[in-house]
Design a protein around this motif. Sequence first.
Motif, PDB file in Angstrom:
ATOM      1  N   MET A   1       0.841  -1.176   0.000  1.00 30.40           N
ATOM      2  CA  MET A   1       0.000   0.000   0.000  1.00 30.40           C
ATOM      3  C   MET A   1       0.894   1.251   0.000  1.00 30.40           C
ATOM      4  O   MET A   1       1.946   1.256   0.628  1.00 30.40           O
ATOM      5  N   VAL A   2       0.487   2.284  -0.677  1.00 26.56           N
ATOM      6  CA  VAL A   2       1.266   3.521  -0.764  1.00 26.56           C
ATOM      7  C   VAL A   2       0.876   4.452   0.389  1.00 26.56           C
ATOM      8  O   VAL A   2      -0.305   4.707   0.623  1.00 26.56           O
ATOM      9  N   TYR A   3       1.900   4.907   1.107  1.00 28.20           N
ATOM     10  CA  TYR A   3       1.698   5.818   2.240  1.00 28.20           C
ATOM     11  C   TYR A   3       2.489   7.081   2.020  1.00 28.20           C
ATOM     12  O   TYR A   3       3.656   7.030   1.613  1.00 28.20           O
ATOM     13  N   GLU A   4       1.876   8.208   2.334  1.00 30.18           N
ATOM     14  CA  GLU A   4       2.584   9.478   2.350  1.00 30.18           C
ATOM     15  C   GLU A   4       3.059   9.690   3.779  1.00 30.18           C
ATOM     16  O   GLU A   4       2.262   9.610   4.719  1.00 30.18           O
ATOM     17  N   THR A   5       4.367   9.901   3.950  1.00 26.87           N
ATOM     18  CA  THR A   5       4.941  10.047   5.283  1.00 26.87           C
ATOM     19  C   THR A   5       5.711  11.358   5.379  1.00 26.87           C
ATOM     20  O   THR A   5       5.890  12.058   4.384  1.00 26.87           O
ATOM     21  N   LYS A   6       6.200  11.624   6.571  1.00 25.77           N
ATOM     22  CA  LYS A   6       6.978  12.837   6.807  1.00 25.77           C
ATOM     23  C   LYS A   6       8.237  12.891   5.940  1.00 25.77           C
ATOM     24  O   LYS A   6       8.712  13.973   5.601  1.00 25.77           O
ATOM     25  N   VAL A   7       8.772  11.731   5.546  1.00 20.80           N
ATOM     26  CA  VAL A   7      10.027  11.707   4.790  1.00 20.80           C
ATOM     27  C   VAL A   7       9.840  11.281   3.333  1.00 20.80           C
ATOM     28  O   VAL A   7      10.817  11.016   2.640  1.00 20.80           O
ATOM     29  N   GLY A   8       8.599  11.237   2.876  1.00 20.27           N
ATOM     30  CA  GLY A   8       8.352  10.885   1.481  1.00 20.27           C
ATOM     31  C   GLY A   8       7.200   9.907   1.325  1.00 20.27           C
ATOM     32  O   GLY A   8       6.558   9.519   2.298  1.00 20.27           O
ATOM     33  N   THR A   9       6.939   9.525   0.082  1.00 20.38           N
ATOM     34  CA  THR A   9       5.867   8.580  -0.233  1.00 20.38           C
ATOM     35  C   THR A   9       6.506   7.226  -0.528  1.00 20.38           C
ATOM     36  O   THR A   9       7.460   7.129  -1.302  1.00 20.38           O
ATOM     37  N   PHE A  10       5.959   6.182   0.123  1.00 20.48           N
ATOM     38  CA  PHE A  10       6.539   4.854   0.018  1.00 20.48           C
ATOM     39  C   PHE A  10       5.465   3.796  -0.158  1.00 20.48           C
ATOM     40  O   PHE A  10       4.368   3.910   0.381  1.00 20.48           O
ATOM     41  N   VAL A  48       8.125   6.244  11.043  1.00 23.41           N
ATOM     42  CA  VAL A  48       7.088   7.123  10.510  1.00 23.41           C
ATOM     43  C   VAL A  48       5.705   6.551  10.778  1.00 23.41           C
ATOM     44  O   VAL A  48       5.485   5.342  10.723  1.00 23.41           O
ATOM     45  N   SER A  49       4.779   7.453  11.082  1.00 21.21           N
ATOM     46  CA  SER A  49       3.388   7.052  11.255  1.00 21.21           C
ATOM     47  C   SER A  49       2.778   6.800   9.884  1.00 21.21           C
ATOM     48  O   SER A  49       3.009   7.561   8.940  1.00 21.21           O
ATOM     49  N   LEU A  50       1.995   5.740   9.793  1.00 15.55           N
ATOM     50  CA  LEU A  50       1.259   5.460   8.560  1.00 15.55           C
ATOM     51  C   LEU A  50      -0.162   5.998   8.651  1.00 15.55           C
ATOM     52  O   LEU A  50      -0.956   5.813   7.736  1.00 15.55           O
ATOM     53  N   GLU A  51      -0.463   6.680   9.752  1.00 15.79           N
ATOM     54  CA  GLU A  51      -1.791   7.258   9.961  1.00 15.79           C
ATOM     55  C   GLU A  51      -1.773   8.783   9.979  1.00 15.79           C
ATOM     56  O   GLU A  51      -2.814   9.413   9.834  1.00 15.79           O
ATOM     57  N   ASP A  52      -0.596   9.376  10.181  1.00 12.69           N
ATOM     58  CA  ASP A  52      -0.458  10.831  10.198  1.00 12.69           C
ATOM     59  C   ASP A  52       0.844  11.184   9.486  1.00 12.69           C
ATOM     60  O   ASP A  52       1.932  10.973  10.030  1.00 12.69           O
ATOM     61  N   LYS A  53       0.727  11.706   8.277  1.00 10.02           N
ATOM     62  CA  LYS A  53       1.911  11.969   7.445  1.00 10.02           C
ATOM     63  C   LYS A  53       2.869  12.988   8.046  1.00 10.02           C
ATOM     64  O   LYS A  53       3.992  13.142   7.576  1.00 10.02           O
ATOM     65  N   ASN A  54       2.457  13.686   9.095  1.00 11.81           N
ATOM     66  CA  ASN A  54       3.313  14.702   9.712  1.00 11.81           C
ATOM     67  C   ASN A  54       4.193  14.161  10.832  1.00 11.81           C
ATOM     68  O   ASN A  54       5.014  14.890  11.382  1.00 11.81           O
ATOM     69  N   ILE A  55       4.006  12.884  11.186  1.00 13.93           N
ATOM     70  CA  ILE A  55       4.733  12.312  12.316  1.00 13.93           C
ATOM     71  C   ILE A  55       5.815  11.359  11.833  1.00 13.93           C
ATOM     72  O   ILE A  55       5.542  10.374  11.145  1.00 13.93           O
ATOM     73  N   GLY A  56       7.044  11.677  12.177  1.00 10.47           N
ATOM     74  CA  GLY A  56       8.190  10.827  11.869  1.00 10.47           C
ATOM     75  C   GLY A  56       9.305  11.127  12.857  1.00 10.47           C
ATOM     76  O   GLY A  56       9.646  12.285  13.067  1.00 10.47           O
ATOM     77  N   LEU A  57       9.825  10.096  13.482  1.00 12.66           N
ATOM     78  CA  LEU A  57      10.859  10.276  14.490  1.00 12.66           C
ATOM     79  C   LEU A  57      12.198   9.746  13.980  1.00 12.66           C
ATOM     80  O   LEU A  57      12.264   8.614  13.490  1.00 12.66           O
ATOM     81  N   PRO A  58      13.265  10.519  14.120  1.00 14.87           N
ATOM     82  CA  PRO A  58      14.584  10.008  13.749  1.00 14.87           C
ATOM     83  C   PRO A  58      15.023   8.992  14.810  1.00 14.87           C
ATOM     84  O   PRO A  58      14.954   9.267  16.013  1.00 14.87           O
ATOM     85  N   ILE A  59      15.439   7.824  14.356  1.00 13.57           N
ATOM     86  CA  ILE A  59      15.860   6.755  15.258  1.00 13.57           C
ATOM     87  C   ILE A  59      17.208   6.213  14.786  1.00 13.57           C
ATOM     88  O   ILE A  59      17.568   6.362  13.622  1.00 13.57           O
ATOM     89  N   VAL A  60      17.914   5.586  15.718  1.00 12.67           N
ATOM     90  CA  VAL A  60      19.220   5.028  15.385  1.00 12.67           C
ATOM     91  C   VAL A  60      19.462   3.798  16.255  1.00 12.67           C
ATOM     92  O   VAL A  60      18.920   3.688  17.362  1.00 12.67           O
ATOM     93  N   ASP A  61      20.265   2.892  15.746  1.00 11.08           N
ATOM     94  CA  ASP A  61      20.726   1.748  16.518  1.00 11.08           C
ATOM     95  C   ASP A  61      21.591   2.311  17.645  1.00 11.08           C
ATOM     96  O   ASP A  61      22.615   2.951  17.377  1.00 11.08           O
ATOM     97  N   PRO A  62      21.220   2.115  18.908  1.00 15.80           N
ATOM     98  CA  PRO A  62      21.970   2.749  20.002  1.00 15.80           C
ATOM     99  C   PRO A  62      23.403   2.250  20.131  1.00 15.80           C
ATOM    100  O   PRO A  62      24.268   2.971  20.625  1.00 15.80           O
ATOM    101  N   TRP A  63      23.683   1.016  19.656  1.00 12.97           N
ATOM    102  CA  TRP A  63      25.026   0.469  19.784  1.00 12.97           C
ATOM    103  C   TRP A  63      26.020   1.139  18.841  1.00 12.97           C
ATOM    104  O   TRP A  63      27.222   1.000  19.014  1.00 12.97           O
ATOM    105  N   ILE A  64      25.530   1.906  17.867  1.00 12.48           N
ATOM    106  CA  ILE A  64      26.430   2.665  16.997  1.00 12.48           C
ATOM    107  C   ILE A  64      27.161   3.734  17.808  1.00 12.48           C
ATOM    108  O   ILE A  64      28.351   3.947  17.637  1.00 12.48           O
ATOM    109  N   ALA A  65      26.426   4.399  18.696  1.00  9.07           N
ATOM    110  CA  ALA A  65      27.009   5.492  19.477  1.00  9.07           C
ATOM    111  C   ALA A  65      27.486   5.043  20.858  1.00  9.07           C
ATOM    112  O   ALA A  65      28.389   5.651  21.427  1.00  9.07           O
ATOM    113  N   PHE A  66      26.890   3.977  21.394  1.00 11.90           N
ATOM    114  CA  PHE A  66      27.201   3.515  22.745  1.00 11.90           C
ATOM    115  C   PHE A  66      27.351   2.002  22.727  1.00 11.90           C
ATOM    116  O   PHE A  66      26.388   1.265  22.965  1.00 11.90           O
TER     117      PHE A  66
END
Length: 138
Positions: A1-10, A48-66
């Motif tokens: 299914m096509v979703y419009e998200t904070k970082v683009g359409t996928f 990214v939320s698939l229900e609200d195109k304005n919501i997207g959180l930057p996340i990272v693998d914590p072991w990369i930094a710690f």
Amino acid sequence: MVYETKVGTFDISEENVINFKNGIPGFEHLKKFAVISLAETEPIKWLVSLEDKNIGLPIVDPWIAFSNYSINLNQSVLDELGNPKRENVLVFCVISLKEPVTINLVAPIVINLEKGIGMQVILEGTNYSVREPIKASD
């Protein structure tokens, strides 16, 4: 299914949808998310939320930094996640991209890949910070 998200359409297949039964803190009303990887922001990914195109959180693998980051999930958390095998679990932490860049090590996002279930877990009895500075490596 096509979703419009904070970082683009996928085009996101149903098996890549992550269901958060209780949402995530601050967005309890949103239940369907996906993890998006963008070449231009790696190693940062986006929850990214698939229900609200304005919501997207930057996340990272914590072991990369710690590299010594450690979490213990209690049985009630494991039950809610569908008792995943270790190899089916992904852990991410939300980061703040404002200077100084920080990472929330207290509340990791834990995902059972096999069942498409996720939750943000609040770690208790830890010395981690919700705004742990990330220092650039030399």
